[in-house]
Design a protein around this motif. Structure first.
Motif, PDB file in Angstrom:
ATOM      1  N   ASP A 150     -83.241 -43.638 -77.762  1.00 46.10           N
ATOM      2  CA  ASP A 150     -81.817 -43.678 -77.349  1.00 46.10           C
ATOM      3  C   ASP A 150     -81.668 -43.643 -75.832  1.00 46.10           C
ATOM      4  OD1 ASP A 150     -81.877 -42.991 -80.007  1.00 46.10           O
ATOM      5  OD2 ASP A 150     -81.442 -40.865 -79.610  1.00 46.10           O
ATOM      6  N   GLU A 151     -82.694 -43.236 -75.127  1.00 44.54           N
ATOM      7  CA  GLU A 151     -82.550 -43.095 -73.674  1.00 44.54           C
ATOM      8  C   GLU A 151     -82.561 -44.450 -72.999  1.00 44.54           C
ATOM      9  OE1 GLU A 151     -85.238 -40.306 -71.948  1.00 44.54           O
ATOM     10  OE2 GLU A 151     -84.115 -38.624 -72.741  1.00 44.54           O
ATOM     11  N   ASP A 152     -81.420 -44.785 -72.358  1.00 42.21           N
ATOM     12  CA  ASP A 152     -81.377 -46.064 -71.646  1.00 42.21           C
ATOM     13  C   ASP A 152     -81.754 -45.853 -70.179  1.00 42.21           C
ATOM     14  OD1 ASP A 152     -79.255 -44.717 -70.751  1.00 42.21           O
ATOM     15  OD2 ASP A 152     -77.717 -46.149 -71.378  1.00 42.21           O
ATOM     16  N   VAL A 153     -81.648 -46.929 -69.407  1.00 43.78           N
ATOM     17  CA  VAL A 153     -82.053 -46.874 -67.990  1.00 43.78           C
ATOM     18  C   VAL A 153     -81.303 -45.763 -67.253  1.00 43.78           C
ATOM     19  CG1 VAL A 153     -81.979 -48.192 -65.843  1.00 43.78           C
ATOM     20  CG2 VAL A 153     -82.688 -49.305 -67.950  1.00 43.78           C
ATOM     21  N   GLU A 154     -79.976 -45.733 -67.479  1.00 43.24           N
ATOM     22  CA  GLU A 154     -79.162 -44.763 -66.736  1.00 43.24           C
ATOM     23  C   GLU A 154     -79.585 -43.325 -67.050  1.00 43.24           C
ATOM     24  OE1 GLU A 154     -75.402 -46.289 -66.162  1.00 43.24           O
ATOM     25  OE2 GLU A 154     -74.425 -44.336 -65.931  1.00 43.24           O
TER      26      GLU A 154
END
Ligand SMILES: Nc1ncnc2c1ncn2[C@@H]1O[C@H](COP(=O)(O)OP(=O)(O)OP(=O)(O)O)[C@@H](O)[C@H]1O
Ligand SMILES: [Mg+2]
Length: 508
Positions: free
Chosen positions: A443-447
């Motif tokens: 679930d962890e995106d770039v941001e």
């Protein structure tokens, strides 16, 4: 056309010789030999073509010929497009598992400085009927060889330049295609006996390269230029009369990429790595034996040289020990002394780096790494021994951008500005930055990853500020203590002077 005609002539001669063998009973052997020699002479006189053969196995011990291998590689690279019949082989230690080369009895042409030559792959079976399980060549005594044919007017150009060119290019391609290896030294107890050797190796498959190495771009380019210059430096080094070797000292805090840089250098140079574990080397003689077995085009690495051995203050320390030593049981003393003397010494290492080793073969790189450059003996790292000192410092913005590209595949982002400022204000290793950039779940995106990094950097900044404040307070305390002590000393001295004056003058 002409060459084919001569080839036909050759077949004709072979037929004649064959007929001799059939009718040999009817000819006396002396007559047969004379006729054969004469036929050969006639052919040689008129045949304008020269042939050179390169057998697969050579020498008394029938070792696989290096020249044959190099020619095979050269022809595979140059002929696989042209030859009509190819054979596919699985080659050990090669990056390309399936290698195509021209098949037996196939022929191709090559051109060198405008001269045409013919290469053919040949196989002769000396005794096809006889099965020999111990044969080097398989079930029958097959002997393979390459045959090079060229016109005799180009004899010099072919024998002096073309063959050299083929062998060199073949070896170069072999080196490029092979898999890199990482060698580590075996303890000397296992050096001798059946199949034992001083170094063990595994395939070196480190994913790092200069593209993925995070560091200041300008410094990275500088290192790349230096390495490229070294690689092409054979003539230069011989001109200046210096052994063709280069020493690199990589220093910096833990996790800043020293070991990663070694992998990147090995990949860039296409050199095997010999990771020398000095603590497993008993003495200077063993060290010499190990180093002498490292070949050209290799990198000898001594990691954490400050910890490997007491190379830093060995000479000084030994003296101090002798002065402070208590009397010992003579037997134990002897044992300890012999174990002490059976250690690699700083001078042993230095002499070998400078001496014979660097003269064996050339094209060698030696790399030392350390976290504490200031602890090392200056003799060990002086220029000429360690030619280039490379500081791997804490992560800068340039380095962060490489990591962001590697880990998140982003080249710019709104949060980059904040991260750049925080990196300037903190001392964070590339390893720490990389760890925080790595997504912890799907679930962890770039941001989120960049925010995680910002949080970690802010925490780091706070801790650093706290540590700095504590250090300053400690320093202040020590300064005040020193000041107080000096005032007290002054008072004592004054008192002593006064007492002396009284004593000398004999009155109060
Ligand atoms: N400059 C860098 N570029 C890319 N990755 C890095 C860099 N520095 C560290 N890393 C990452 O951190 C890990 C540890 O780095 P590395 O082992 O190269 O550090 P080191 O300087 O050799 O540390 P030590 O002094 O503890 O031996 C690497 O596997 C790599 O993933
Ligand atoms: Mg390391």
């Amino acid at each position: 056309m002409m060459r084919e005609l001569w080839s036909q002539m050759g077949s004709l001669m072979a037929t004649v010789v064959f007929m001799y063998t059939i009718f040999e009973r009817f000819f006396p052997s002396s007559f047969r030999d004379r006729l054969q020699a004469y036929a050969q002479k006639v052919t040689n006189h008129f045949n304008p073509y020269i042939q050179i053969t390169f057998p697969e196995f050579s020498g008394e011990r029938l070792k696989k010929s290096e020249a044959y291998n190099a020619i095979q590689t050269y022809l595979s690279a140059n002929s696989s497009q042209r030859a009509k019949r190819l054979k596919a082989e699985v080659v050990k230690d090669s990056q390309t598992p399936l290698v195509l080369s021209m098949d037996d009895n196939e022929e191709i042409t090559d051109e060198f400085q405008g001269v045409k030559v013919w290469w053919s792959a040949n196989k002769v079976s000396s005794n096809p009927q006889r099965y020999n399980p111990f044969s080097y060549y398989g079930s029958s005594d097959e002997k393979r060889f390459y045959k090079l044919t060229f016109h005799r007017s180009y004899r010099d150009i072919i024998t002096m330049s073309y063959i050299k060119h083929v062998l060199e290019e073949g070896k170069e391609i072999e080196l490029t295609n092979r898999q890199l290896k990482l060698y580590t030294n075996n303890p000397s107890s296992g050096w001798y006996g059946y199949k034992q050797s001083k170094w063990s190796h595994i395939v070196f498959e480190h994913p790092a390269s200069f593209e993925t190495l995070a560091m200041d771009q300008k410094r990275k380019e500088d290192i790349l230029k230096d390495l490229a210059k070294f690689k092409k430096g054979k003539e230069y080094y011989s001109k200046i009369g210096k052994a063709w070797k280069r020493g690199y000292l990589l220093y910096g805090p833990p996790g800043t990429g020293k070991s990663t840089m070694i992998a990147a250098i090995a990949k860039f140079m296409n050199y095997d790595v010999y990771d020398l574990e000095l603590t497993a080397v008993k003495d200077n003689t063993e060290l010499r034996k190990l180093l002498i077995e490292t070949p050209s085009k290799s990198i000898t690495v001594i990691e954490d040289i400050d910890c490997s051995l007491d190379l830093t203050g060995q000479r000084k320390k030994k003296k101090e020990e002798v002065e402070n030593e208590e009397p010992k049981d003579p037997m134990r003393k002897n044992e300890e002394e012999s174990s002490k003397s059976s250690k690699v010494t700083l001078s042993g290492l230095l002499n070998f780096i400078d001496g014979i080793w660097s003269a064996c073969g050339g094209e060698r790189i030696i790399i030392f790494t350390t976290n504490y450059v200031e602890k090392l003996d200056p003799a060990l790292i002086r220029r000429g021994r360690m030619d280039k000192h490379i500081e791997m410092s804490y992560c800068c913005f340039d380095a962060f951008k490489v990591l962001a590209k590697n880990y998140l595949d982003v080249e710019s982002h709104l949060l980059f500005g904040r991260i750049g400022t925080l990196l300037k204000e903190t001392e964070t290793s590339a390893a720490d930055v990389a760890e925080n950039l790595m997504p912890k779940s799907e679930d962890e995106d770039v941001e989120t990853c960049l925010e995680n990094l910002i949080k970690a950097l802010e925490k780091n900044k706070e801790e650093n500020a706290k540590k700095k404040a504590e250090e300053e307070a400690q320093k202040k305390l020590e300064e005040e203590k020193a000041k107080e002590e000096s005032t007290q000393n002054k008072e004592i001295n004054k008192e002593k002077t006064r007492e002396n004056v009284v004593k000398e003058n004999g009155f109060c």
